[in-house]
Design an enzyme around this catalytic site. Structure first.
Site, short mmCIF file in Angstrom:
data_model
loop_
_atom_site.label_atom_id
_atom_site.label_comp_id
_atom_site.label_asym_id
_atom_site.label_seq_id
_atom_site.Cartn_x
_atom_site.Cartn_y
_atom_site.Cartn_z
N ASP A 108 0.85 -1.19 0.00
CA ASP A 108 0.00 0.00 0.00
C ASP A 108 0.89 1.24 0.00
O ASP A 108 1.60 1.50 0.97
CB ASP A 108 -0.88 -0.05 1.25
CG ASP A 108 -1.86 1.10 1.37
OD1 ASP A 108 -1.72 2.11 0.65
OD2 ASP A 108 -2.78 0.98 2.20
N ILE A 109 0.83 2.02 -1.05
CA ILE A 109 1.68 3.20 -1.18
C ILE A 109 1.41 4.22 -0.08
O ILE A 109 2.29 4.97 0.32
CB ILE A 109 1.54 3.84 -2.58
CG1 ILE A 109 2.71 4.80 -2.84
CG2 ILE A 109 0.18 4.52 -2.75
CD1 ILE A 109 2.81 5.25 -4.29
N GLY A 143 -9.28 4.59 -6.78
CA GLY A 143 -7.97 3.95 -6.87
C GLY A 143 -6.95 4.56 -5.93
O GLY A 143 -7.24 4.89 -4.78
N VAL A 144 -5.74 4.73 -6.43
CA VAL A 144 -4.64 5.30 -5.65
C VAL A 144 -5.01 6.70 -5.17
O VAL A 144 -4.76 7.06 -4.01
CB VAL A 144 -3.34 5.35 -6.48
CG1 VAL A 144 -2.26 6.14 -5.79
CG2 VAL A 144 -2.85 3.95 -6.79
N ASP A 145 -5.59 7.49 -6.04
CA ASP A 145 -5.97 8.86 -5.71
C ASP A 145 -6.90 8.89 -4.49
O ASP A 145 -6.66 9.63 -3.53
CB ASP A 145 -6.64 9.50 -6.93
CG ASP A 145 -6.83 11.00 -6.82
OD1 ASP A 145 -6.13 11.65 -6.02
OD2 ASP A 145 -7.67 11.53 -7.57
N SER A 158 -1.61 5.06 -14.44
CA SER A 158 -2.51 4.80 -15.57
C SER A 158 -2.93 3.35 -15.76
O SER A 158 -3.63 3.03 -16.71
CB SER A 158 -1.93 5.34 -16.90
OG SER A 158 -1.99 6.74 -16.93
N THR A 159 -2.52 2.45 -14.86
CA THR A 159 -2.82 1.03 -15.07
C THR A 159 -4.14 0.57 -14.46
O THR A 159 -4.55 -0.55 -14.67
CB THR A 159 -1.69 0.13 -14.52
OG1 THR A 159 -1.60 0.33 -13.11
CG2 THR A 159 -0.37 0.44 -15.20
N GLY A 160 -4.79 1.44 -13.71
CA GLY A 160 -6.08 1.09 -13.12
C GLY A 160 -7.20 1.37 -14.09
O GLY A 160 -7.21 0.84 -15.21
N VAL A 161 -8.09 2.25 -13.71
CA VAL A 161 -9.26 2.56 -14.52
C VAL A 161 -8.86 3.19 -15.87
O VAL A 161 -9.62 3.11 -16.83
CB VAL A 161 -10.25 3.47 -13.74
CG1 VAL A 161 -9.69 4.85 -13.52
CG2 VAL A 161 -11.61 3.50 -14.39
#
Length: 171
Positions: A10-11, A32-34, A122-125
């Protein structure tokens, strides 16, 4: 020489000088990450993003650009927000993805960061294939990371993402 390291996890738990956020152009949080960074970092990050929107980034942050804010309650010193491109198989947008990494490194250096953690931008949604994103990310960081950066982490959320980055990193 800057060391590049991979970590599965987890970042938002990383204790680094700067965490890179795969933000959306509004800078006002998302999924997501955001979303994870905004939730764990607390309202201070959103307040800083709103201030950016009220000043220099009234229309939001452009794809491929980067800007820093406080990290709020995160263990990091700063959050560097960057907007990755949406992947379109019929259009090569690789330069925009590389720009996310270059610009984030530039902002990190301006902050005097010695350690920075990147997600798989960019690899998620946004749909970017992991193997290609790993190739672009690792190549760009290898070519552009320098002092004061000592360690660049790629923090991959799951085993599949970690394996894709590790395969490229070994080459």
């Amino acid at each position: 020489m800057t060391e590049i390291r991979l970590h599965q996890g987890d970042i938002t738990l990383m204790s680094v000088d700067a965490i890179v956020n795969a933000a959306n152009s509004s800078l006002l949080g998302g999924g997501g990450v955001d979303g994870a960074i905004h939730r764990r970092g607390g309202p201070e990050i959103l307040a800083a993003c709103r201030a950016l929107r009220a000043s220099h980034y009234g229309r939001g942050l452009a794809t491929g650009q980067a800007v820093a804010t406080t990290a709020g309650r995160l263990k990091a010193g700063h959050v560097i927000h960057t907007v990755g491109p949406v992947w379109y198989p019929e259009e090569d947008r690789s330069e925009l993805l590389a720009s996310c990494h270059r610009e984030s490194l530039r902002v990190a250096a301006e902050l005097g960061a010695r350690t920075v953690a990147f997600p798989a931008i960019s690899t998620g949604v946004y749909g970017w294939p992991l193997d290609d994103a790993a190739r672009i990310a690792l190549r760009t960081v290898t070519e552009h990371a320098g002092p004061p950066l000592e360690t660049v982490w790629f923090v991959l959320f799951d085993a599949y993402a970690y394996a894709e980055f590790a395969a490229v990193h070994r080459k």
